[in-house]
Design a protein around this motif. Structure first.
Motif, PDB file in Angstrom:
ATOM      1  N   LEU A   1       0.853  -1.169   0.000  1.00 42.50           N
ATOM      2  CA  LEU A   1       0.000   0.000   0.000  1.00 42.50           C
ATOM      3  C   LEU A   1       0.893   1.224   0.000  1.00 42.50           C
ATOM      4  O   LEU A   1       1.693   1.422   0.906  1.00 42.50           O
ATOM      5  CB  LEU A   1      -0.894   0.000   1.242  1.00 42.50           C
ATOM      6  N   ASN A   2       0.785   2.026  -1.026  1.00 38.30           N
ATOM      7  CA  ASN A   2       1.602   3.229  -1.135  1.00 38.30           C
ATOM      8  C   ASN A   2       0.950   4.320  -0.308  1.00 38.30           C
ATOM      9  O   ASN A   2      -0.100   4.839  -0.655  1.00 38.30           O
ATOM     10  CB  ASN A   2       1.711   3.659  -2.604  1.00 38.30           C
ATOM     11  N   ILE A   3       1.569   4.670   0.812  1.00 34.17           N
ATOM     12  CA  ILE A   3       0.978   5.686   1.682  1.00 34.17           C
ATOM     13  C   ILE A   3       1.631   7.052   1.503  1.00 34.17           C
ATOM     14  O   ILE A   3       1.337   7.978   2.223  1.00 34.17           O
ATOM     15  CB  ILE A   3       1.026   5.264   3.167  1.00 34.17           C
ATOM     16  N   HIS A   4       2.536   7.159   0.545  1.00 31.34           N
ATOM     17  CA  HIS A   4       3.183   8.441   0.274  1.00 31.34           C
ATOM     18  C   HIS A   4       2.569   9.059  -0.966  1.00 31.34           C
ATOM     19  O   HIS A   4       2.334   8.397  -1.960  1.00 31.34           O
ATOM     20  CB  HIS A   4       4.692   8.250   0.064  1.00 31.34           C
ATOM     21  N   ALA A   5       2.336  10.339  -0.898  1.00 33.46           N
ATOM     22  CA  ALA A   5       1.749  11.033  -2.044  1.00 33.46           C
ATOM     23  C   ALA A   5       2.794  11.215  -3.134  1.00 33.46           C
ATOM     24  O   ALA A   5       3.967  11.430  -2.865  1.00 33.46           O
ATOM     25  CB  ALA A   5       1.212  12.391  -1.610  1.00 33.46           C
ATOM     26  N   SER A   6       2.367  11.120  -4.361  1.00 27.52           N
ATOM     27  CA  SER A   6       3.223  11.431  -5.493  1.00 27.52           C
ATOM     28  C   SER A   6       2.527  12.544  -6.275  1.00 27.52           C
ATOM     29  O   SER A   6       1.449  13.004  -5.896  1.00 27.52           O
ATOM     30  CB  SER A   6       3.431  10.200  -6.370  1.00 27.52           C
TER      31      SER A   6
ATOM     32  N   ASN B   1       0.963  12.362  -9.020  1.00 25.88           N
ATOM     33  CA  ASN B   1      -0.288  11.938  -9.635  1.00 25.88           C
ATOM     34  C   ASN B   1      -1.247  11.227  -8.681  1.00 25.88           C
ATOM     35  O   ASN B   1      -2.370  10.967  -9.040  1.00 25.88           O
ATOM     36  CB  ASN B   1      -0.002  11.009 -10.819  1.00 25.88           C
ATOM     37  N   GLU B   2      -0.769  10.854  -7.490  1.00 26.17           N
ATOM     38  CA  GLU B   2      -1.596  10.094  -6.562  1.00 26.17           C
ATOM     39  C   GLU B   2      -1.734  10.837  -5.241  1.00 26.17           C
ATOM     40  O   GLU B   2      -0.760  11.346  -4.713  1.00 26.17           O
ATOM     41  CB  GLU B   2      -0.952   8.732  -6.270  1.00 26.17           C
ATOM     42  N   PRO B   3      -2.944  10.869  -4.713  1.00 29.17           N
ATOM     43  CA  PRO B   3      -3.117  11.486  -3.393  1.00 29.17           C
ATOM     44  C   PRO B   3      -2.596  10.540  -2.307  1.00 29.17           C
ATOM     45  O   PRO B   3      -2.501   9.332  -2.509  1.00 29.17           O
ATOM     46  CB  PRO B   3      -4.631  11.657  -3.283  1.00 29.17           C
ATOM     47  N   ALA B   4      -2.246  11.082  -1.169  1.00 31.50           N
ATOM     48  CA  ALA B   4      -1.803  10.264  -0.043  1.00 31.50           C
ATOM     49  C   ALA B   4      -2.988   9.463   0.482  1.00 31.50           C
ATOM     50  O   ALA B   4      -4.131   9.904   0.422  1.00 31.50           O
ATOM     51  CB  ALA B   4      -1.248  11.151   1.067  1.00 31.50           C
TER      52      ALA B   4
END
Length: 169
Positions: free
Chosen positions: A18-23, A25-28
């Motif tokens: 699960l990616n919990i860091h914002a990038s 293009n993606e919200p946190a």
């Protein structure tokens, strides 16, 4: 009465990151604490019904007599489905669960509990109707379906194919 096919399978461990860091293009991803449990209710598996009700197994590994609870909206728990069924079977005259590992709710609100096998009893699927608050059915899992070395660990419900898959590690 709906008939379910039973398939014993080897548990396959899968991992998911699960990616919990914002990038850019993606919200946190926000993580919210829903409840805390004390040592008397160490949570095991979790199942969420179509109506949003939350059910938790309490693993027998912790030597607690309670086997299933419902997590209420205020963060407290209550024995589920009732006092007679929520506690260890060997401590009750009727009803009761031995050790629930697998837990899942189908689209009809039936809570399926995989009550593990042991030397003194066969394994079984206990199905509780969470809408009517009544026992829906019990499916016993004994020889030759399970063997002396079976360890029934978890279940998945496939309502599209009317099947319940059970992991036997």
């Amino acid at each position: 009465m709906q008939i379910f096919k039973l398939f014993l399978t080897i548990m396959v461990f899968m991992s998911m990151t699960l990616n919990i860091h914002a990038s850019d293009n993606e919200p946190a991803v926000a993580i919210e604490l829903v409840a805390r449990f004390d040592v008397d209710t160490p949570p095991g598996n979790i199942a969420i019904g179509p109506d949003g009700r939350i059910f938790l197994s309490v693993h027998e590994f912790y030597s607690k007599p309670l086997r299933i609870v419902e997590l209420l909206k205020n963060g407290t728990t209550k024995p589920y489905p009732n006092e007679n069924w929520a506690y260890a079977a060997q401590e009750r005259q009727s009803g009761g669960l031995y050790g629930v590992l697998g837990l899942n709710v189908d689209n009809n609100g039936i809570l399926w509990m995989l009550d593990v096998s042991g030397k003194e009893q066969a394994g079984r699927l206990v199905a509780w109707d969470t809408k009517k608050e009544t026992l829906h059915r019990i499916i016993y899992l004994a020889k030759p379906i399970i063997t002396e070395n079976s360890f029934l660990n978890d279940l998945a419900i496939d309502t599209k194919h009317n099947a319940i898959y059970i992991a036997d590690t």
